[in-house]
Design a protein around this motif. Structure first.
Motif, PDB file in Angstrom:
ATOM      1  N   SER A  20       0.825  -1.210   0.000  1.00 30.38           N
ATOM      2  CA  SER A  20       0.000   0.000   0.000  1.00 30.38           C
ATOM      3  C   SER A  20       0.859   1.259   0.000  1.00 30.38           C
ATOM      4  CB  SER A  20      -0.936  -0.006   1.215  1.00 30.38           C
ATOM      5  OG  SER A  20      -1.837  -1.101   1.152  1.00 30.38           O
ATOM      6  N   ALA A  21       1.921   1.259   0.808  1.00 29.79           N
ATOM      7  CA  ALA A  21       2.809   2.422   0.855  1.00 29.79           C
ATOM      8  C   ALA A  21       3.524   2.605  -0.477  1.00 29.79           C
ATOM      9  CB  ALA A  21       3.818   2.262   1.993  1.00 29.79           C
ATOM     10  N   ALA A  22       3.950   1.489  -1.072  1.00 26.10           N
ATOM     11  CA  ALA A  22       4.635   1.558  -2.368  1.00 26.10           C
ATOM     12  C   ALA A  22       3.681   2.054  -3.453  1.00 26.10           C
ATOM     13  CB  ALA A  22       5.199   0.192  -2.734  1.00 26.10           C
ATOM     14  N   SER A  23       2.486   1.495  -3.481  1.00 22.02           N
ATOM     15  CA  SER A  23       1.508   1.877  -4.501  1.00 22.02           C
ATOM     16  C   SER A  23       1.133   3.343  -4.387  1.00 22.02           C
ATOM     17  CB  SER A  23       0.258   1.002  -4.385  1.00 22.02           C
ATOM     18  OG  SER A  23       0.568  -0.358  -4.644  1.00 22.02           O
ATOM     19  N   ALA A  24       0.972   3.830  -3.160  1.00 20.17           N
ATOM     20  CA  ALA A  24       0.622   5.239  -2.956  1.00 20.17           C
ATOM     21  C   ALA A  24       1.708   6.162  -3.493  1.00 20.17           C
ATOM     22  CB  ALA A  24       0.395   5.506  -1.467  1.00 20.17           C
ATOM     23  N   ALA A  25       2.946   5.653  -3.513  1.00 23.11           N
ATOM     24  CA  ALA A  25       4.062   6.455  -4.021  1.00 23.11           C
ATOM     25  C   ALA A  25       4.355   6.178  -5.493  1.00 23.11           C
ATOM     26  CB  ALA A  25       5.312   6.172  -3.195  1.00 23.11           C
ATOM     27  N   GLY A  26       3.548   5.319  -6.116  1.00 24.26           N
ATOM     28  CA  GLY A  26       3.758   5.002  -7.517  1.00 24.26           C
ATOM     29  C   GLY A  26       4.937   4.086  -7.758  1.00 24.26           C
ATOM     30  N   ILE A  27       5.271   3.253  -6.755  1.00 21.27           N
ATOM     31  CA  ILE A  27       6.415   2.355  -6.827  1.00 21.27           C
ATOM     32  C   ILE A  27       5.939   0.920  -7.013  1.00 21.27           C
ATOM     33  CG2 ILE A  27       8.372   1.397  -5.510  1.00 21.27           C
ATOM     34  CD1 ILE A  27       8.756   4.253  -6.554  1.00 21.27           C
ATOM     35  N   ASP A  28       6.668   0.144  -7.808  1.00 25.36           N
ATOM     36  CA  ASP A  28       6.307  -1.248  -8.027  1.00 25.36           C
ATOM     37  C   ASP A  28       6.598  -2.099  -6.787  1.00 25.36           C
ATOM     38  OD1 ASP A  28       5.657  -0.558 -10.622  1.00 25.36           O
ATOM     39  OD2 ASP A  28       6.474  -2.428 -11.435  1.00 25.36           O
ATOM     40  N   LEU A  82      12.690 -10.454  -9.267  1.00 29.05           N
ATOM     41  CA  LEU A  82      12.995  -9.030  -9.428  1.00 29.05           C
ATOM     42  C   LEU A  82      13.283  -8.697 -10.885  1.00 29.05           C
ATOM     43  CD1 LEU A  82      15.241  -8.568  -6.287  1.00 29.05           C
ATOM     44  CD2 LEU A  82      13.159  -7.270  -6.733  1.00 29.05           C
ATOM     45  N   LEU A  83      14.032  -9.550 -11.544  1.00 33.73           N
ATOM     46  CA  LEU A  83      14.378  -9.296 -12.951  1.00 33.73           C
ATOM     47  C   LEU A  83      13.136  -9.247 -13.817  1.00 33.73           C
ATOM     48  CD1 LEU A  83      16.925  -8.941 -14.770  1.00 33.73           C
ATOM     49  CD2 LEU A  83      16.752 -11.387 -15.269  1.00 33.73           C
ATOM     50  N   SER A  84      12.155 -10.091 -13.505  1.00 27.77           N
ATOM     51  CA  SER A  84      10.925 -10.149 -14.315  1.00 27.77           C
ATOM     52  C   SER A  84      10.095  -8.880 -14.204  1.00 27.77           C
ATOM     53  CB  SER A  84      10.072 -11.344 -13.884  1.00 27.77           C
ATOM     54  OG  SER A  84       9.501 -11.153 -12.596  1.00 27.77           O
ATOM     55  N   GLU A  85      10.382  -8.034 -13.203  1.00 23.37           N
ATOM     56  CA  GLU A  85       9.634  -6.792 -13.021  1.00 23.37           C
ATOM     57  C   GLU A  85      10.067  -5.696 -13.989  1.00 23.37           C
ATOM     58  OE1 GLU A  85       7.059  -6.085 -10.832  1.00 23.37           O
ATOM     59  OE2 GLU A  85       7.063  -8.259 -10.514  1.00 23.37           O
ATOM     60  N   GLY A  86      11.197  -5.906 -14.681  1.00 26.37           N
ATOM     61  CA  GLY A  86      11.692  -4.865 -15.567  1.00 26.37           C
ATOM     62  C   GLY A  86      12.289  -3.705 -14.775  1.00 26.37           C
ATOM     63  N   LEU A  87      12.327  -2.529 -15.416  1.00 26.33           N
ATOM     64  CA  LEU A  87      12.916  -1.344 -14.778  1.00 26.33           C
ATOM     65  C   LEU A  87      11.914  -0.181 -14.802  1.00 26.33           C
ATOM     66  CD1 LEU A  87      16.508  -1.549 -16.280  1.00 26.33           C
ATOM     67  CD2 LEU A  87      15.795  -2.147 -13.948  1.00 26.33           C
ATOM     68  N   PRO A  88      10.817  -0.303 -14.068  1.00 24.98           N
ATOM     69  CA  PRO A  88       9.831   0.774 -14.056  1.00 24.98           C
ATOM     70  C   PRO A  88      10.429   2.064 -13.510  1.00 24.98           C
ATOM     71  CG  PRO A  88       9.459  -0.775 -12.254  1.00 24.98           C
ATOM     72  CD  PRO A  88      10.485  -1.396 -13.136  1.00 24.98           C
ATOM     73  N   GLY A  89      10.189   3.138 -14.217  1.00 21.20           N
ATOM     74  CA  GLY A  89      10.714   4.422 -13.801  1.00 21.20           C
ATOM     75  C   GLY A  89      12.074   4.738 -14.383  1.00 21.20           C
ATOM     76  N   LEU A  90      12.671   3.748 -15.040  1.00 20.94           N
ATOM     77  CA  LEU A  90      14.009   3.949 -15.596  1.00 20.94           C
ATOM     78  C   LEU A  90      14.054   3.649 -17.086  1.00 20.94           C
ATOM     79  CD1 LEU A  90      16.989   4.625 -14.996  1.00 20.94           C
ATOM     80  CD2 LEU A  90      17.348   2.184 -14.529  1.00 20.94           C
ATOM     81  N   ALA A  91      13.599   2.435 -17.459  1.00 21.44           N
ATOM     82  CA  ALA A  91      13.680   2.024 -18.862  1.00 21.44           C
ATOM     83  C   ALA A  91      12.378   2.333 -19.586  1.00 21.44           C
ATOM     84  CB  ALA A  91      13.984   0.538 -18.952  1.00 21.44           C
TER      85      ALA A  91
END
Length: 220
Positions: free
Chosen positions: A163-171, A211-220
């Motif tokens: 919930s804290a991550a989602s509220a901050a737009g983090i995966d 972790l690798l399967s998540e890609g690089l959200p926010g970077l790539a």
């Protein structure tokens, strides 16, 4: 967990860095600052200190892997694993810790962004398969009520982090699902070190792949 305690292997941050370097065909330098027993409050304090290694490295890090929170509940270990807190009582027993964890995770993310000063950054924050011991060790040590309570606590801890991550737009990166799907009858013993708490080599490899399967959200 992050430091690789008990696995006799390269911890998952190392494995992730090598795999990501190969996948994206770029050199990756990895710094593992994981320490046994670290709480979310201690991590936040170190990130907030501009002179700390954590703060200085985060300022230049394009990718941040964060696994934090389980140690926040160490004082409740006996009450939970012995079944003194059950069902909705798990939230009651750990109400203060859960509230503080949510706040700390939000502040950790905000502090990382502040240190990065607007630079693109991939932040991957994980949950847990269990905040306490699991598998054969847990079954031999705790009553059935304690096993249930430990799972219940893990669920609410993961929800607080997510919930804290989602509220901050983090995966948010779920580890509970991969750990239970990887093993027969959802028994994670084969992914754990002899202490039943930390991942073994197979567990670390699974976390790195997840972790690798998540890609690089926010970077790539």
């Amino acid at each position: 967990m992050t430091s690789g305690y008990g696995c006799g292997c390269s911890a998952f941050p190392d494995q992730y860095a090598h795999a990501a370097s190969a996948r994206y065909d770029v050199p990756i330098t990895m710094h593992n600052l994981g320490q046994g027993g670290l709480t979310s409050g201690q991590l936040l304090s170190r990130l907030s200190d501009s002179e700390s290694a954590e703060s200085q490295l985060v300022s230049s890090a394009d990718i941040d892997l964060i696994t934090i929170g389980a140690n926040d509940f160490a004082d409740q270990h006996e009450a939970i694993t012995q079944g003194a807190c059950l069902g909705a009582g798990v939230k009651v027993c750990t109400e203060d810790e859960l509230r503080q964890l949510s706040s700390n995770v939000a502040d950790i993310i905000a502090t990382i962004r502040q240190r990065r000063q607007g630079l693109p950054t991939a932040i991957l924050i994980t949950g847990y398969w269990n905040v306490f011991e699991d598998g054969d060790v847990a079954r031999a040590s705790f009553p059935k009520a304690g096993l249930r309570a430990s799972k219940d606590l893990t669920a609410v801890v993961n929800l607080a982090i997510q919930s804290a991550a989602s509220a901050a737009g983090i995966d948010y990166v779920d580890l509970s699902g991969p750990f239970t799907r990887q093993t027969p009858s959802s028994d994670v013993t084969t992914l754990l070190a002899p202490d039943g708490d930390h991942p073994n080599a197979a567990g670390h490899a699974l976390i790195a792949r997840t972790l690798l399967s998540e890609g690089l959200p926010g970077l790539a």
